[in-house]
Design an enzyme around this catalytic site. Structure first.
Site, PDB file in Angstrom:
ATOM      1  CG  ASP A 322      -2.205   0.837   0.911  1.00 46.94           C
ATOM      2  OD1 ASP A 322      -2.177   1.631  -0.049  1.00 46.94           O
ATOM      3  OD2 ASP A 322      -3.187   0.743   1.674  1.00 46.94           O
TER       4      ASP A 322
HETATM    5  C1  BGC Z   1      -5.174   3.053   0.391  1.00 44.56           C
HETATM    6  C2  BGC Z   1      -5.541   1.984  -0.599  1.00 44.56           C
HETATM    7  C3  BGC Z   1      -5.502   2.540  -1.995  1.00 44.56           C
HETATM    8  C4  BGC Z   1      -4.165   3.174  -2.264  1.00 44.56           C
HETATM    9  C5  BGC Z   1      -4.053   3.785  -3.632  1.00 44.56           C
HETATM   10  C6  BGC Z   1      -3.914   3.764   0.011  1.00 44.56           C
HETATM   11  O1  BGC Z   1      -3.649   4.834   0.837  1.00 44.56           O
HETATM   12  O2  BGC Z   1      -5.017   2.467   1.669  1.00 44.56           O
HETATM   13  O3  BGC Z   1      -6.798   1.456  -0.285  1.00 44.56           O
HETATM   14  O4  BGC Z   1      -5.777   1.527  -2.922  1.00 44.56           O
HETATM   15  O5  BGC Z   1      -3.917   4.171  -1.325  1.00 44.56           O
HETATM   16  O6  BGC Z   1      -4.717   4.983  -3.705  1.00 44.56           O
END
Ligand code: BGC
Ligand code: BGC
Length: 757
Positions: A322
């Site tokens: 993430d």
């Molecule tokens: C979130 C994810 C997301 C990713 C891309 C992260 O901060 O936790 O759920 O897919 O960002 O935007």
């Protein structure tokens, strides 16, 4: 211990934690994961042979759009439309030319043409500079429909979707998402969320499919299939993402990304099953939990990312970190004393791709780690093979470019109709003391009030057009608010009032509708100190009640905001959750009776901010202190939900009261619509294990089915109980099946039976 012995012991502990394997073992893994299609696998192997280390690491790197895109402003100061999403190719070119970066992500809602132009350009540049012709793969957070395409269909959020208890809606949401976005070059959808909603303080509660692992698994598997198996999108195919693996949704403080303490028993009982269901459904990628469990950051956990995910759950696809999470091993978890060490930890634990997402430092560090001999090339090849297989599997080599001849699919009427039907069945009527429906013909006047009564963005929540939408002008002109939707139904009989003139407005009114809830939030921006609904809204509800008129509260929120104090005097309470762009229409239909509500809560609703338990709690949670409580610790439970008709459950039949070995028994129940209007009923089957060596939940959902029943109509619903329904996970991840007595219950009916191995 002598220093050298200590050093060896530490090295061993460290290497088992991070799983330093022999090169031959990486090769064995690569072999075991090979594609079913030999031509595809050959392509991957040939590419691997031809690629340099730098090219390979480029495939493992993912960057976000703001590195080369200026998001701009949608509105100028004078209110005129501004410029959004302008691409600077000079910033983009070096990324693919010099570093061979193979994956990108993210955006905001811009029109299909803009997406088409943008992705076409990125892909053209990528293919111009990639000497092997490896296309880039683009990831998007389309979490509830295509929330980042202007004019697209926006479904309710997952917490609502789960309360429909109908996986067909989940499949359809996935399918519509894919049909509307695949043409635009959105190859990789960062959904569904498989985190489990067992902590309402967690600000991403609304993104979960509720508290029950079985329901979340069924619905989540259906979303992934809808995305990945959508024939309408051909020749394009998309990958779904099981996120955020594992144990993200129950941090101790409740705040986003803060540490969790989760026992292995709890992990296997509640957090693993939805991911296991997704993997079984074929989900192609996994995104990792940004937090830490039991003091081990998940991004550095070989046990979770390799032993459990690969060896036990059998996942063969791509894992992606993430946001910035490898860096965070150094910056905030502090298990790594440098950025480079952080890269080492993440990769050796099992990360395939790093969403860095702003810098290319990851690329440099990883190349160095391999050159220094700390990370074997075989380890790199394993990840790159997975990433290349994904690209081959999605057909990206044959169809790298988006297409622009089917833009009419975006926001197509049939898709919006599906979103509306989903919203209708996702609304949960929790209380109704003879007020609803407010039939238009019989109504003299209804008063509508509340800060969110005439707002659009509150209905959609976070991840809608923007990460956190802060301006209603971003939303479609024709999107109704609760207030305008009610006006559609009641015309001038629906009047809007403020707290100051509530008692005047209430003169001659049949009811006062208070639209309560929250503004949109995403991730950490939704952290709260207190789940209680804010005082100004409680005061408004009290003021409405003080008029003596029946008060209906509509809660439009991402989590159960506590309303204990005003609940008893509230005559009807509709949990609307985050019902999406069609949500207000659905709400007005339920209020007026055009639609008979059929949603059932996908989570449990607390009465106090400091006390929470789920429907599947332990006996010991309550039984020993029963005498000290008022039995009102919770406002409502998972599975609760009223209809405008009534259903009778009777004639529970069981095919035997004893069974053994691999046998199964059949249970059936007759459900009759005893009211005067048609209604849908979700029939929920629970099992209770009376005594077991590991404490069991008081009951657990094992099967469900939703059907429509005409007035007076009866239907027989069945559930076949097999040994796998009786077994339970234990702390080492295996399942245990024990002899004993069990009870099956459905709609207040119950039968007991005995099982022997
Ligand atoms: C979130 C994810 C997301 C990713 C891309 C992260 O901060 O936790 O759920 O897919 O960002 O935007
Ligand atoms: C979030 C991402 C989000 C991005 C939007 C980040 O802080 O973690 O999930 O997509 O901001 O710019």
């Amino acid at each position: 211990m002598k220093p050298v012995v200590l050093a060896i012991a530490l090295f061993l502990a460290h290497s088992t934690l991070l799983g330093q394997l022999k090169p031959s073992e990486y090769l064995k893994r690569m072999e075991a994961e090979k594609m079913a299609d030999p031509a595809g696998e050959k392509k991957v192997r040939d590419l691997l042979k031809a690629m340099t280390l730098e090219e390979k690491v480029g495939q493992m790197t993912q960057l976000t759009h703001t590195v080369w895109v200026d998001e701009g402003v949608p509105f100028l100061a004078n209110g005129d439309p501004g410029q959004v999403f302008s691409l600077d190719t000079n910033k983009f070119i070096p990324l693919v030319r010099d570093l061979h970066i193979g994956s990108f992500l993210n955006g905001i809602a811009v029109p299909p043409q803009k997406w088409y132009d943008y992705i076409t350009t990125l892909q053209r540049i990528t293919l111009r500079y990639n000497r092997h012709g490896i296309p880039m793969i683009y990831g998007m957070d389309h979490m509830h429909g295509v929330n980042y395409i202007e004019g697209g269909t926006i479904f309710p959020h997952n917490i609502n979707l789960a309360s429909t208890f109908d996986p067909r809606f989940a499949y359809r949401m996935g399918q519509v998402t894919s049909t509307e976005s695949a043409d635009l070059g959105h190859h990789w959808i960062f959904a569904p969320v498989y985190d489990i909603g067992r902590n309402p303080r967690f600000p991403r509660f609304y993104e979960t499919l509720g508290e029950d692992p079985f329901l979340a698994g069924m619905m989540g598997a259906a979303i992934a299939k809808g995305i990945q198996e959508n024939k309408e999108a051909l020749p394009f195919k998309q990958a779904a993402t099981a996120k955020h693996y594992l144990g993200y949704s129950d941090p101790k403080s409740g705040w986003d990304r803060s540490p969790a303490e989760i026992s292995d028993q709890t992990l296997f009982e509640f957090h693993v099953p939805s991911f296991a269901a997704g993997i079984q459904a074929g989900v192609k990628t996994v995104m990792i939990n940004s937090g830490e469990i039991n003091s081990i950051p998940v991004h550095a956990s070989y046990r979770l990312l390799t032993t459990l995910l690969r060896d036990e759950l059998g996942f063969k696809g791509v894992t992606v970190t993430d946001w910035q999470d490898i860096m965070r091993l150094h910056d905030t978890h502090k298990t790594a004393d440098s950025q480079k060490e952080a890269v080492y930890q993440g990769i050796m634990a099992g990360v395939d791709m790093s969403m860095t997402p702003y810098t290319t430092d990851f690329h440099r560090h990883l190349v160095e780690l391999v050159k220094e001999g700390r990370i074997p090339m075989a380890r790199i090849d394993l990840s790159v093979a997975r990433i290349l297989r994904l690209k081959v599997d999605l057909g990206l080599f044959e169809n790298p470019y988006p297409r622009n001849d089917r833009f009419d699919r975006v926001g197509a009427p049939a898709h919006r109709q599906s979103a509306l039907e989903t919203a209708r069945e996702s609304l949960v009527l929790l209380k109704n003391e003879g007020v609803l429906p407010l039939e238009p013909g019989k109504v003299n006047k209804i008063v509508v009030t509340g800060p969110y009564a005439n707002m659009k963005r509150n209905l959609a929540g976070g991840w809608s057009l923007r990460w956190i939408p802060t301006d209603d002008r971003l939303f479609p002109a024709d999107m109704p608010t609760v207030w305008t939707a009610l006006q559609q139904v009641y015309g001038k009989k629906a009047v809007m009032a403020r707290e100051e003139n509530l008692s005047d407005a209430a003169q001659g009114a049949d009811a006062i509708i208070v639209v309560a809830g929250e503004l949109p939030y995403s991730e950490g921006s939704g952290n709260v100190y207190d789940l209680t609904l804010d005082e100004s809204q409680l005061r408004l509800i009290r003021a409405a009640q003080a008029t003596g008129k029946p008060v209906v509260v509509i809660m439009v929120a991402g989590r159960p905001r506590v309303v204990r104090e005003v609940y008893p005097a509230t005559r009807a309470f509709l949990w609307a959750g985050l019902p999406g762009f069609e949500g207000a229409t659905a709400i007005a239909e339920v209020i007026s009776g055009a639609v008979n509500p059929s949603g059932k809560l996908s989570f449990s609703y607390p009465n106090y901010p400091g006390m929470y338990y789920t429907y599947d709690h332990k006996y010991h949670d309550l039984d020993i202190f029963r005498n000290f409580t008022d039995n009102k610790t919770m406002m409502a439970f998972f599975g609760d939900g009223l209809s405008y008709t009534t259903f009778r459950y009777d004639e529970l039949k069981i095919s035997g009261t004893e069974f053994s070995g691999n046998q199964s028994i059949k249970v059936s129940v007759k459900v009759t619509n005893t009211g005067s209007r048609a209604g849908k009923e979700a029939v929920l089957w629970y099992l209770t294990d009376e005594y077991a060596s590991v404490t069991r939940p008081v009951k657990q959902l094992k099967h469900f089915e939703k059907q429509e029943l005409a007035p007076g109509q009866s239907r027989v619903f069945e559930f076949e109980i097999a040994p796998q329904h009786l077994s339970f996970p234990v702390a080492d991840g295996s399942r245990k099946l024990e002899d004993g007595y069990f009870r099956v219950s459905v709609g207040g009916q119950e039968a007991r039976f005995q099982y022997r191995k």
